[in-house]
Design a protein around this motif. Structure first.
Motif, PDB file in Angstrom:
ATOM      1  N   ALA A  18      -2.715  10.370  -3.694  1.00 57.39           N
ATOM      2  CA  ALA A  18      -2.924   8.740  -3.831  1.00 57.39           C
ATOM      3  C   ALA A  18      -3.168   7.931  -3.082  1.00 57.39           C
ATOM      4  N   VAL A  19      -4.074   7.207  -2.663  1.00 52.44           N
ATOM      5  CA  VAL A  19      -2.916   6.149  -2.220  1.00 52.44           C
ATOM      6  C   VAL A  19      -3.673   4.625  -3.203  1.00 52.44           C
ATOM      7  N   LEU A  54       1.005  -0.764  -0.204  1.00 50.73           N
ATOM      8  CA  LEU A  54       0.104   0.059   0.160  1.00 50.73           C
ATOM      9  C   LEU A  54       1.247   1.370  -0.228  1.00 50.73           C
ATOM     10  N   LEU A  55       0.722   2.009  -1.547  1.00 47.40           N
ATOM     11  CA  LEU A  55       1.188   3.535  -1.286  1.00 47.40           C
ATOM     12  C   LEU A  55       1.121   4.447  -0.754  1.00 47.40           C
ATOM     13  N   VAL A  57      -4.239  -0.963  -8.383  1.00 48.37           N
ATOM     14  CA  VAL A  57      -5.126   0.119  -8.669  1.00 48.37           C
ATOM     15  C   VAL A  57      -5.186   0.999  -6.790  1.00 48.37           C
ATOM     16  N   GLY A  58      -6.219   2.051  -7.493  1.00 44.78           N
ATOM     17  CA  GLY A  58      -5.609   2.996  -6.448  1.00 44.78           C
ATOM     18  C   GLY A  58      -7.013   5.033  -6.675  1.00 44.78           C
ATOM     19  N   GLU A  64      -7.312   4.843 -10.665  1.00 48.12           N
ATOM     20  CA  GLU A  64      -6.772   4.621 -11.981  1.00 48.12           C
ATOM     21  C   GLU A  64      -6.152   2.531 -11.586  1.00 48.12           C
ATOM     22  N   GLY A  65      -6.436   1.870 -12.761  1.00 48.43           N
ATOM     23  CA  GLY A  65      -6.120   0.878 -13.031  1.00 48.43           C
ATOM     24  C   GLY A  65      -5.418  -0.007 -13.930  1.00 48.43           C
ATOM     25  N   LYS A  66      -4.860  -1.152 -13.497  1.00 46.73           N
ATOM     26  CA  LYS A  66      -3.930  -1.748 -14.316  1.00 46.73           C
ATOM     27  C   LYS A  66      -3.717  -3.105 -13.971  1.00 46.73           C
ATOM     28  N   ILE A  67      -3.716  -3.918 -14.990  1.00 47.08           N
ATOM     29  CA  ILE A  67      -3.343  -5.608 -14.817  1.00 47.08           C
ATOM     30  C   ILE A  67      -2.381  -5.942 -15.793  1.00 47.08           C
TER      31      ILE A  67
END
Length: 520
Positions: free
Chosen positions: A406-407, A385-386, A420-421, A432-435
């Protein structure tokens, strides 16, 4: 049929294709081989060769004769087997004999690079492609593009016949002793993606051992194979009206790591580079570049990626100049500037946990820049978790500054990414999301999404995958974006859905490609 129904149909088709999968000879069990009629002796040889290199198995397969050859070919077709040339396994199993400019330890092959003709099984192939851009007020001939094709590969000599929209085309790629001739609208001896590409078509099937490289306009090359570093480079002349009205010369290095073309009549040139190298104390590095230099307008990109020896420190950067002249309709579902754009981006991190980014873009009179930093507040084997702080600036036409906090959840390993964040800004926010999931069987799934809300003043940094490079980043002010890509050796599907804040009509872009190969 509205776009929702189209998307549902594509999703069902996509899910079905996932379960189809691909098998290599290593994945076939002894029971399956015996069930197909192979003798215990032939099964034992199969398993032995499958545990060796790809080249050893294919060489053994081609050496079979009579009943054994028919049985093995039957198994290959019934079980839908394939044997992609995986760069990672090859780089581990082969020790470099030469570390010249085109041979280096730990080299990974370009995913678009053709394999040696001597390793290609004689085959026929058929396929089709369909592309649709669902946008209002656009002529039908610009919305839809379709094609069908057939061809073959016989001892490394390739040929194809195809129909793109209403045009009938051909392609040949012949090699005789030390000479090579390519002609038509499919084959070329250089690995460029930008060079003379067909503005309405592209190929996601341009993969290892694939018979379908990037579709091009009518071009002709004739060259000589030159021994270099224990392999063969290529030097010759070409004629391509789509690239230049004047003839020119071309050069391709061994392994196709470097290639260039030059037309002296109008001083127009193009350069390609895709190389890897490893330094004993300074880690692993990759560089990709492709460019077209012209008096009127030059375009291209430069991408670099570095990783420390212990895989703790990472750094990548991208610099590109984009232009509408580069595209035509083929990338209508992608992000492309309405006027030329120059963008630079850099990112560095420690274990993907601590790091920072910087971006700068010039697009006409619009200048945007920003800096970002991130650090973890929860670290685990299941991801991190960033917290991210990012400053957006725009000058030129406006004087704007926005702060984003952002988290994000993120898990990265090599080319696999789950992320995802949500980012908060003063006047709104964005999800935002990316896979990205590459499979050992050669399949690849990529999914990215962005949803903006409120009255955001500056554009979002959106990570976008492109054909020519592994990574690219774009600026976008679209309210919603959803992109899906699935690629395998026989099927390709690209779906892009986006919506602008000022326009209630969404844009749906889809591109479907299918390829079936028959061994002969």
């Amino acid at each position: 049929m509205d776009w929702q129904k189209k998307a549902l149909f594509l999703w069902v088709f996509f899910v079905q294709s996932l379960f189809a999968g691909e098998k290599t000879p290593k994945d076939v069990s002894v029971q399956e081989l015996l069930k197909q009629g192979l003798s215990p002796k032939l099964v034992a040889i199969w398993k032995s060769k499958a545990n060796q290199s790809r080249e050893a198995f294919l060489e053994w397969k081609r050496s079979l004769q009579g009943k054994e050859a028919k049985l093995v070919s039957k198994v290959w077709k019934v079980l839908n087997l394939s044997y992609p040339n995986h760069p990672k396994s090859d780089s581990i199993s082969r020790k470099p004999k030469n570390t010249g400019p085109n041979k280096s330890p730990n080299r990974e092959e370009d995913p678009r690079k053709a394999t040696s003709p001597s390793l290609v099984t004689n085959e026929l192939f058929v396929g089709l492609s369909y592309q649709n851009l669902d946008v209002r007020n656009l002529p039908i001939e610009e919305k839809n593009h379709s094609g069908v094709f057939l061809g073959g590969n016989h001892h490394g000599q390739r040929y194809s016949f195809e129909k793109r929209d209403e045009e009938f085309l051909y392609g040949i790629d012949f090699t005789s002793h030390q000479y090579r001739l390519t002609s038509g609208s499919r084959y070329k001896p250089i690995p460029h993606f930008y060079f003379d590409k067909d503005p309405n078509f592209y190929s996601q099937m341009d993969r290892p051992n694939s018979p379908l490289p990037q579709p091009i306009q009518n071009s002709h090359f004739f060259g000589s194979l030159i021994p270099m570093f224990g392999q063969k480079a290529e030097l010759g002349g070409f004629s391509s009206q789509g690239f230049s009205p004047h003839p020119g010369i071309y050069f391709t290095s061994p392994n196709k790591s470097y290639a260039s073309v030059w037309s002296p009549g109008d001083s127009k040139s193009s350069f390609f580079m895709n190389d890897h190298f490893a330094l004993e104390k300074w880690g692993k590095h990759r560089i990709q570049s492709e460019s077209i230099f012209d008096k009127k307008e030059s375009v291209g990109f430069l991408y670099t990626k570095s990783e420390s020896q212990n895989s703790e420190y990472f750094f990548d950067s991208t610099l590109y100049r984009d232009s509408p002249l580069l595209y035509g309709n083929v990338a209508s579902g992608e992000f492309r500037p309405e006027i030329p754009q120059t963008l630079g981006y850099m990112r560095g991190s420690y274990k993907h946990r601590f790091g920072g980014e910087t971006l700068s873009s010039i697009e006409g009179h619009r200048y945007e820049s920003g800096v970002s930093g991130f650090f973890p507040f929860l670290v685990s084997d299941w991801g991190n978790l960033l917290y991210r702080y990012r400053e957006y600036k725009e000058s030129g036409s406006y004087q704007l500054t926005e702060i984003g906090r952002a988290v994000c959840y993120e898990w990265r390993k090599e080319k696999t990414v789950w992320s995802v964040g949500y980012e908060w800004r003063e006047l709104g926010g964005q999800w935002e999301g990316k896979i990205a999931i590459p499979f050992k069987s050669g399949q690849l799934i990529e999914l990215s999404a962005l949803f903006r809300e409120g009255n955001l003043k500056t554009r979002a940094w959106f990570e976008n995958w492109t054909y020519a490079t592994d990574f690219n980043i774009n600026l976008t002010e679209r309210e919603e974006i959803l992109k899906l890509k699935f690629v395998s050796s026989f099927l390709s599907l690209n779906v892009s859905y986006s919506k602008r804040e000022e326009n209630p009509n969404p844009i749906l872009f889809l591109n479907f490609q299918f390829l079936h190969r028959f061994e002969i």
